[in-house]
Design a protein around this motif. Structure first.
Motif, PDB file in Angstrom:
ATOM      1  N   ARG A  97       8.118  -1.271   0.089  1.00  0.00           N
ATOM      2  CA  ARG A  97       6.961  -1.662  -1.303  1.00  0.00           C
ATOM      3  C   ARG A  97       6.505  -3.235  -0.680  1.00  0.00           C
ATOM      4  NH1 ARG A  97       8.534   0.042  -7.339  1.00  0.00           N
ATOM      5  NH2 ARG A  97       7.827   2.280  -5.897  1.00  0.00           N
ATOM      6  N   PHE A  98       7.495  -3.234   0.230  1.00  0.00           N
ATOM      7  CA  PHE A  98       7.550  -4.992  -0.489  1.00  0.00           C
ATOM      8  C   PHE A  98       6.770  -5.473   0.658  1.00  0.00           C
ATOM      9  CE2 PHE A  98       9.504  -8.423   2.996  1.00  0.00           C
ATOM     10  CZ  PHE A  98       9.458  -9.587   2.298  1.00  0.00           C
ATOM     11  N   PHE A  99       6.158  -4.288   2.340  1.00  0.00           N
ATOM     12  CA  PHE A  99       5.604  -5.267   3.458  1.00  0.00           C
ATOM     13  C   PHE A  99       4.575  -4.932   2.857  1.00  0.00           C
ATOM     14  CE2 PHE A  99       8.680  -3.797   6.907  1.00  0.00           C
ATOM     15  CZ  PHE A  99       9.449  -5.275   6.970  1.00  0.00           C
ATOM     16  N   GLU A 100       3.962  -3.526   1.296  1.00  0.00           N
ATOM     17  CA  GLU A 100       2.125  -3.551   0.825  1.00  0.00           C
ATOM     18  C   GLU A 100       2.583  -4.982   0.486  1.00  0.00           C
ATOM     19  OE1 GLU A 100       3.397   0.144  -1.520  1.00  0.00           O
ATOM     20  OE2 GLU A 100       2.622   1.161   0.174  1.00  0.00           O
ATOM     21  N   ASP A 101       3.872  -5.384   0.105  1.00  0.00           N
ATOM     22  CA  ASP A 101       2.970  -7.046  -1.120  1.00  0.00           C
ATOM     23  C   ASP A 101       3.007  -7.844  -0.701  1.00  0.00           C
ATOM     24  OD1 ASP A 101       2.793  -7.466  -3.989  1.00  0.00           O
ATOM     25  OD2 ASP A 101       5.113  -7.808  -4.463  1.00  0.00           O
ATOM     26  N   VAL A 102       3.159  -7.887   0.853  1.00  0.00           N
ATOM     27  CA  VAL A 102       2.847  -8.835   1.800  1.00  0.00           C
ATOM     28  C   VAL A 102       2.126  -9.243   2.237  1.00  0.00           C
ATOM     29  CG1 VAL A 102       3.923  -9.545   3.666  1.00  0.00           C
ATOM     30  CG2 VAL A 102       5.549 -10.122   2.521  1.00  0.00           C
ATOM     31  N   PHE A 103       1.121  -7.808   2.137  1.00  0.00           N
ATOM     32  CA  PHE A 103       0.000  -7.479   2.627  1.00  0.00           C
ATOM     33  C   PHE A 103      -0.836  -7.642   2.029  1.00  0.00           C
ATOM     34  CE2 PHE A 103      -3.587  -5.201   4.144  1.00  0.00           C
ATOM     35  CZ  PHE A 103      -3.735  -5.384   5.137  1.00  0.00           C
ATOM     36  N   ARG A 104      -0.362  -7.649   0.550  1.00  0.00           N
ATOM     37  CA  ARG A 104      -1.678  -8.379  -0.584  1.00  0.00           C
ATOM     38  C   ARG A 104      -2.031 -10.171  -0.486  1.00  0.00           C
ATOM     39  NH1 ARG A 104      -0.371 -10.151  -5.769  1.00  0.00           N
ATOM     40  NH2 ARG A 104       2.435  -9.138  -5.195  1.00  0.00           N
ATOM     41  N   ILE A 105      -0.169 -10.122  -0.991  1.00  0.00           N
ATOM     42  CA  ILE A 105      -0.635 -11.340  -0.755  1.00  0.00           C
ATOM     43  C   ILE A 105      -1.075 -12.421   0.270  1.00  0.00           C
ATOM     44  CG2 ILE A 105       0.516 -11.242  -2.843  1.00  0.00           C
ATOM     45  CD1 ILE A 105       2.901 -12.688  -0.173  1.00  0.00           C
ATOM     46  N   LEU A 106      -0.886 -11.724   1.492  1.00  0.00           N
ATOM     47  CA  LEU A 106      -1.545 -12.968   2.689  1.00  0.00           C
ATOM     48  C   LEU A 106      -3.287 -13.219   2.313  1.00  0.00           C
ATOM     49  CD1 LEU A 106       0.562 -11.743   5.658  1.00  0.00           C
ATOM     50  CD2 LEU A 106       0.678 -13.932   4.464  1.00  0.00           C
ATOM     51  N   ARG A 107      -3.719 -13.959   2.902  1.00  0.00           N
ATOM     52  CA  ARG A 107      -4.750 -14.008   2.656  1.00  0.00           C
ATOM     53  C   ARG A 107      -4.936 -13.004   4.849  1.00  0.00           C
ATOM     54  NH1 ARG A 107      -4.026 -19.274   1.916  1.00  0.00           N
ATOM     55  NH2 ARG A 107      -4.735 -19.715  -0.467  1.00  0.00           N
ATOM     56  N   PRO A 108      -6.836 -12.403   4.567  1.00  0.00           N
ATOM     57  CA  PRO A 108      -7.062 -12.272   6.129  1.00  0.00           C
ATOM     58  C   PRO A 108      -6.636 -12.956   6.998  1.00  0.00           C
ATOM     59  CG  PRO A 108      -8.662 -12.118   4.329  1.00  0.00           C
ATOM     60  CD  PRO A 108      -7.587 -12.692   3.888  1.00  0.00           C
ATOM     61  N   GLY A 109      -5.622 -12.440   8.166  1.00  0.00           N
ATOM     62  CA  GLY A 109      -5.705 -13.630   8.922  1.00  0.00           C
ATOM     63  C   GLY A 109      -4.191 -14.618   8.919  1.00  0.00           C
ATOM     64  N   GLY A 110      -3.646 -14.030   7.769  1.00  0.00           N
ATOM     65  CA  GLY A 110      -2.104 -14.436   7.458  1.00  0.00           C
ATOM     66  C   GLY A 110      -1.597 -13.643   8.211  1.00  0.00           C
ATOM     67  N   ILE A 111       0.124 -14.088   8.354  1.00  0.00           N
ATOM     68  CA  ILE A 111       1.054 -14.113   9.702  1.00  0.00           C
ATOM     69  C   ILE A 111       2.299 -14.121   8.526  1.00  0.00           C
ATOM     70  CG2 ILE A 111       2.525 -14.494  11.229  1.00  0.00           C
ATOM     71  CD1 ILE A 111       0.023 -16.227  12.189  1.00  0.00           C
TER      72      ILE A 111
END
Length: 260
Positions: free
Chosen positions: A129-143
């Motif tokens: 769930r944490f990684f899904e949330d990180v993926f959601r809030i990062l811009r495309p190309g975000g790290i």
């Protein structure tokens, strides 16, 4: 102080004595820079997950050039120390520290350039769930770039970790590097990589023990009391044993949110 506080003042004092002012895990500013090696933070907005006592956030903004650092933590006990450190560093206009409730990250979709964390994900029970949330809030190309306390595999490593956890009062939810890499990949991240830091920390932790049982001992006893320091030395010996046995494996994690 809330009853569920994991980092009371006397614990922070001990960790600072070992790892340096502003840091609740090893390596200091050099390790923060190593986690982010090759990533240009200039002009970027960075989320620091688990800001602790502020050392990493200060490095992100002050040394590595992040335009804006938003730090989040669930421990109110660390906030005042971190805020004072940020003020003293002259970075209050670029570092925004927030206490949040455990759960979903309180940020909009596609809103951040980099999500960083130094050794805090071990406290998060639901990595998926944490990684899904990180993926959601990062811009495309975000790290996503982080370090975390991971565990090894095999009978000796697993036995050492089990013994370490039995003496450690902190609440940990541990995973292997392969577990973390698989979860990041399944979440949708690309260019997933892990860098094992066990050999580095095996040397570090033995030096920590030498300091704690030698030059630092009397000073720590004077600050927080023998009744606190002596049991903690048992915990630190367990940490050293688990690291040397290959059970405790500090690891760098990195992944990229695809642009398409």
């Amino acid at each position: 102080m809330p009853a569920d506080t994991q980092y009371p003042d006397h614990f922070i004092e001990r960790l600072h004595a070992v790892w340096g002012e502003g840091f609740l895990s090893p390596g200091g500013a050099e390790e923060v820079a190593e986690i982010l090696r090759g990533i240009d933070l200039h002009g970027k907005t960075v989320l620091d997950v688990g800001f602790g006592t502020g050392g990493p956030a200060i490095v992100l903004a002050g040394q590595l050039g992040a335009e804006k650092v938003i730090g989040i933590d669930v421990e109110e006990a660390v906030y005042e120390r971190a805020s004072k450190a940020v003020q003293a560093a002259g970075l209050a206009s670029r570092i925004d520290l927030r206490i949040v409730e455990p759960g979903p990250l309180p940020f909009e979709d596609d809103s951040l350039d980099v999500v960083f964390s130094k050794d805090s994900i071990i406290h998060i029970p639901d990595k998926q769930r944490f990684f899904e949330d990180v993926f959601r809030i990062l811009r495309p190309g975000g790290i996503f770039a982080a370090s975390d306390w991971l565990c090894g595999t095999g009978p000796e490593a697993e036995a050492a970790i089990e013994e370490m956890l039995a003496t450690n009062p902190l609440r940990f939810k541990m995973a292997t590097a392969q577990d973390m890499a698989n979860t990041l990949t399944q979440t949708g991240f690309a260019n997933v990589s892990t860098v094992d830091r066990n050999a580095w920390y095996a040397e570090q932790v033995q030096e920590e023990l030498r300091q704690l049982t030698g030059p630092l001992y009397a000073d720590l006893v004077a600050k927080v009391g023998k009744e606190i320091v002596d049991p903690w030395l048992t915990v630190r010996r367990g940490t050293a044993k688990a690291t040397i046995a290959g059970g405790l494996r500090p690891t760098h994690l990195r992944a990229v949110k695809p642009t398409d």
